[in-house]
Design an enzyme around this catalytic site. Structure first.
Site: not given
Ligand code: NDP
Length: 302
Positions: A63, A107, A130
């Site tokens: 990422k 995460q 997200d």
């Protein structure tokens, strides 16, 4: 594209997620450059990793690399597995208030002593790239403008690119998780598909699948969906990522769909690897760019 050439039995078009994602990242980089030139704005993505889970470390590295390649700022925060919930909340609060940060990704999974839903909902909804914050879940469910989770968003982009108009099509989503199945079903409903959501208690799953023009598999069971479950000509999006052992003692990645048999029946199918997977990070960058624009009242460039 992989038409039947006589030597292979496959008839399905292979939807190349790797190429699609590379193209999307290229477009994002162009828009980031435009933002820099015209508004002196550089989108910033903060990624928070708690603990040393090897798979999470790989994702976070990837990422960060792709964020920088797109011309954005990447802020990585790596915390030890013993980090307290209070310290994690403090970091998220700082990031929520940092004007250079437009996207925050924590995460998952988090260590057991940390309340995961509470952390997800502590990220400012407008920086929740997200799309897991309850506010964004509610917006997706009610059709309001919010942030859409990356994997379903990438899957929808590929479906629309391949099929064009989705309205009126019968779709089945196999899997009802909060991060893939449910948001995928809501996105297809938003496109005016007639949507069936299947799960572990669904009766006659093969029969339900055979009805669908669009089949999205998000189950986490290697090659569970067979070719004879698929309606001839249907478009198949395989979200599953499963590592299986091979006869020589090695391993390889497979999806939730049995690719060989499915490709003989489907009209189009995403492979694993190289299908949905690469789209997930590309959509994370897409969401970060989008939120940088929204937070600064700038119309998202074409
Ligand atoms: P979850 O384990 O959270 O959900 C799996 C879903 O599948 C559940 O709703 C479950 O039903 C359903 N299910 C399980 N077994 C069956 C069965 N035998 N028949 C019908 N339905 C079944 O998984 P995720 O949604 O998080 O992930 C799904 C897959 O997608 C995984 O392989 C994961 O690795 C992959 N993935 C890929 C991503 C990418 O970037 N490409 C991103 C995220 C996930 P029930 O609710 O009844 O238990």
């Amino acid at each position: 594209m992989n038409e039947n050439d006589g030597s292979k039995r496959s008839v399905a078009t292979i939807i190349d997620g790797k190429a699609f994602a590379a193209n999307l990242r290229g477009e994002i980089a162009r828009k980031v450059e435009w933002l820099k030139q015209n508004h002196s704005l550089i989108p910033g993505l903060a990624v928070v990793l708690v603990g040393e889970d090897p798979a999470s470390q790989v994702y976070v590295r990837s990422k960060g690399k792709q964020t920088v390649e797109a011309g954005m700022n990447s802020y990585e925060h790596k915390l030890s597995a013993e980090t307290s919930q209070a310290d994690l909340l403090k970091l998220i609060d700082d990031l929520n208030n940092d004007p250079d940060v437009h996207g925050i990704l924590v995460q998952l999974p988090l260590p057991k002593h940390i309340d995961e839903p509470m952390i997800i909902n502590s990220v400012a909804a407008e920086k929740d790239v997200d799309g897991f914050h309850l506010s964004n879940v509610g917006k997706l469910a009610t059709g309001a403008e919010g942030i859409v989770p990356c994997t379903p968003l990438g899957s929808l982009m590929m479906l629309k690119d391949h099929l064009g108009e989705l309205s009126g099509k019968k779709a089945i989503v196999v899997g009802r998780s909060n991060i893939v199945g449910k948001p995928m079903a809501l996105l297809l409903l938003r496109e005016s598909c007639t949507v069936t959501i299947a799960h572990s208690r669904t009766q006659d799953l093969p029969g339900e699948c055979r009805e669908a023009d669009i089949l999205v598999a998000a189950v986490g069971r290697p090659e569970m969906i067979k070719g004879d479950w698929i309606k001839p000509g249907a478009t198949v999006i395989d979200v599953g990522i499963n590592r299986i052992e091979t006869e020589d003692g090695g391993n390889r990645l497979v999806g939730d769909v049995e690719f060989e048999s499915a490709a003989e029946v489907a009209g189009a199918i995403t492979p694993v690897p190289g299908g949905v997977g690469p789209m997930t990070i590309a959509c994370l960058l897409h969401n970060t760019l989008q939120q940088a624009c929204r937070l600064n009242d700038i119309a998202i460039p074409d």
